[in-house]
Design a protein around this motif. Structure first.
Motif, PDB file in Angstrom:
ATOM      1  N   LEU A 101      11.897  14.957  -0.310  1.00  0.00           N
ATOM      2  CA  LEU A 101      12.662  13.871   0.307  1.00  0.00           C
ATOM      3  C   LEU A 101      12.014  13.430   1.612  1.00  0.00           C
ATOM      4  N   PHE A 102      11.434  14.400   2.333  1.00  0.00           N
ATOM      5  CA  PHE A 102      10.763  14.093   3.594  1.00  0.00           C
ATOM      6  C   PHE A 102       9.580  13.145   3.360  1.00  0.00           C
ATOM      7  N   PHE A 103       8.761  13.437   2.347  1.00  0.00           N
ATOM      8  CA  PHE A 103       7.610  12.587   2.047  1.00  0.00           C
ATOM      9  C   PHE A 103       8.048  11.188   1.612  1.00  0.00           C
ATOM     10  N   VAL A 104       9.112  11.108   0.834  1.00  0.00           N
ATOM     11  CA  VAL A 104       9.626   9.811   0.399  1.00  0.00           C
ATOM     12  C   VAL A 104      10.114   9.006   1.600  1.00  0.00           C
ATOM     13  N   CYS A 105      10.841   9.672   2.488  1.00  0.00           N
ATOM     14  CA  CYS A 105      11.374   8.989   3.674  1.00  0.00           C
ATOM     15  C   CYS A 105      10.250   8.488   4.575  1.00  0.00           C
ATOM     16  N   ILE A 106       9.204   9.319   4.732  1.00  0.00           N
ATOM     17  CA  ILE A 106       8.063   8.914   5.558  1.00  0.00           C
ATOM     18  C   ILE A 106       7.413   7.658   4.990  1.00  0.00           C
ATOM     19  N   ALA A 141       0.813  -1.220   0.000  1.00  0.00           N
ATOM     20  CA  ALA A 141       0.000   0.000   0.000  1.00  0.00           C
ATOM     21  C   ALA A 141       0.846   1.270   0.000  1.00  0.00           C
ATOM     22  N   PRO A 142       1.808   1.426   0.930  1.00  0.00           N
ATOM     23  CA  PRO A 142       2.610   2.657   0.906  1.00  0.00           C
ATOM     24  C   PRO A 142       3.475   2.779  -0.343  1.00  0.00           C
ATOM     25  N   ILE A 143       3.885   1.639  -0.901  1.00  0.00           N
ATOM     26  CA  ILE A 143       4.684   1.685  -2.127  1.00  0.00           C
ATOM     27  C   ILE A 143       3.832   2.206  -3.280  1.00  0.00           C
ATOM     28  N   TYR A 144       2.570   1.742  -3.342  1.00  0.00           N
ATOM     29  CA  TYR A 144       1.658   2.256  -4.364  1.00  0.00           C
ATOM     30  C   TYR A 144       1.471   3.768  -4.200  1.00  0.00           C
ATOM     31  N   ILE A 145       1.339   4.188  -2.937  1.00  0.00           N
ATOM     32  CA  ILE A 145       1.166   5.619  -2.669  1.00  0.00           C
ATOM     33  C   ILE A 145       2.388   6.400  -3.141  1.00  0.00           C
ATOM     34  N   LEU A 146       3.567   5.841  -2.864  1.00  0.00           N
ATOM     35  CA  LEU A 146       4.805   6.498  -3.278  1.00  0.00           C
ATOM     36  C   LEU A 146       4.853   6.663  -4.793  1.00  0.00           C
ATOM     37  N   VAL A 147       4.498   5.594  -5.513  1.00  0.00           N
ATOM     38  CA  VAL A 147       4.537   5.634  -6.974  1.00  0.00           C
ATOM     39  C   VAL A 147       3.495   6.602  -7.521  1.00  0.00           C
ATOM     40  N   MET A 148       2.297   6.572  -6.924  1.00  0.00           N
ATOM     41  CA  MET A 148       1.214   7.428  -7.412  1.00  0.00           C
ATOM     42  C   MET A 148       1.529   8.910  -7.228  1.00  0.00           C
ATOM     43  N   PHE A 149       2.168   9.224  -6.095  1.00  0.00           N
ATOM     44  CA  PHE A 149       2.420  10.633  -5.794  1.00  0.00           C
ATOM     45  C   PHE A 149       3.833  11.077  -6.156  1.00  0.00           C
ATOM     46  N   LEU A 150       4.584  10.183  -6.806  1.00  0.00           N
ATOM     47  CA  LEU A 150       5.946  10.539  -7.195  1.00  0.00           C
ATOM     48  C   LEU A 150       5.991  11.787  -8.070  1.00  0.00           C
ATOM     49  N   PRO A 151       5.077  11.918  -9.051  1.00  0.00           N
ATOM     50  CA  PRO A 151       5.092  13.163  -9.849  1.00  0.00           C
ATOM     51  C   PRO A 151       4.884  14.403  -8.985  1.00  0.00           C
TER      52      PRO A 151
END
Length: 289
Positions: free
Chosen positions: A175-180, A153-163
């Motif tokens: 970087l903070f959001f990615v680390c979280i 789930a968090p990985i999907y979120i990371l990919v979806m919000f990467l842009p």
């Protein structure tokens, strides 16, 4: 020349029903047998059975009534662990215990019936005599059903919000959001397994005890689960399942997103696994991974 005949007498009581349904389902349900005995009329208690090489003659001594059944006309004759089942149709049957015969008569009876045994008996792909829903099985079932969804789930979120992260002008915020997201994934990874173990233990403590231990039979289009302590059977068709997944430990039959049955590889012989898998591959809901 007079035909050889074997004659036995039997009395219908609680033990008869207990033995009969054990022969049919492999279940010793004393309460069910007692209910059947209580509902059996008094004029359906004393019987004499006569066997020869072509027919079975049943004489009801209470009603002075005779019924004759030719083996070739019976729906099915099945030899079981404790006797013989003579099916008039696919539901109604007579049971004869092996203990009703003398030792030399058992061989004679087998010679009478051997050409008719298991006619119309449905082919079984595999049978698990004792399928136990213990903590480990429930844990791995939960693991395959829920763990990967939770960790992904968090990985999907990371990919979806990467842009969106890339559009943030302040790179430190991105970087903070990615680390979280990464920390959240790691936290889930190390916390969900103990949680699943606790859930499995709780399920075993609070669930209906009837199906904790059951007998499972796989047919070509379905499998059945019959409780070992009470005559209760669940029938599940393969095409009605949400998914069937082949996994490292065996096969996961998924009822819905949160429940299913796990069958280990070692529950089957190698030949049974191959036949079952070949059959399951015909269904659109079967996935190899």
């Amino acid at each position: 020349m007079e035909k050889q005949t074997v004659v036995i007498e039997y009395y219908v009581n609680t033990q008869y029903w207990l033995d009969a349904y054990y022969a049919k389902y492999g279940v010793l349900d004393h309460e069910f047998a007692q209910k059947l005995n209580d509902s059996t009329p008094d004029n359906m208690r004393h019987f004499t059975m006569s066997f020869n090489n072509e027919k079975l003659v049943i004489f009801n001594k209470d009603k002075n009534e005779i019924n004759t059944f030719y083996y070739q006309d019976l729906y099915c004759i099945n030899k079981t662990e404790n006797g013989y089942l003579f099916f008039i149709n696919n539901q109604d049957f007579y049971f004869v215990s092996q203990q009703s015969f003398k030792s030399d008569e058992l061989e004679i009876i087998h010679d009478f019936l051997c050409d008719y045994l298991e006619k119309n008996l449905e082919t079984q792909i595999a049978e698990i005599d004792t399928y136990e829903m213990d903590v480990n099985r429930i844990y791995y079932c939960f693991y395959y059903l829920l763990f990967k969804k939770s960790i992904m789930a968090p990985i999907y979120i990371l990919v979806m919000f990467l842009p969106c992260y890339l559009l943030i002008k302040d790179s430190s915020h991105a970087l903070f959001f990615v680390c979280i997201t990464i920390i959240y994934s790691i936290a889930i990874y190390f916390s969900i397994k103990p949680g699943l173990k606790f859930s499995a233990e709780n399920w075993c403590k609070t669930s209906n005890k009837i199906f904790i231990c059951s007998k499972v039979i796989f047919y070509e289009d379905r499998f059945t689960m019959t409780a070992k302590t009470q005559l209760s059977t669940t029938v599940i068709k393969y095409d009605q399942l949400h998914k069937i997944r082949k996994i490292k430990k065996g096969y996961l039959f998924i009822i819905n997103c949160n429940s299913g049955y796990l069958f280990y590889n070692e529950d089957f012989t190698s030949q049974q696994r191959q036949v079952l898998e070949d059959k399951l591959m015909q269904y659109n809901n079967f996935y190899l991974k």
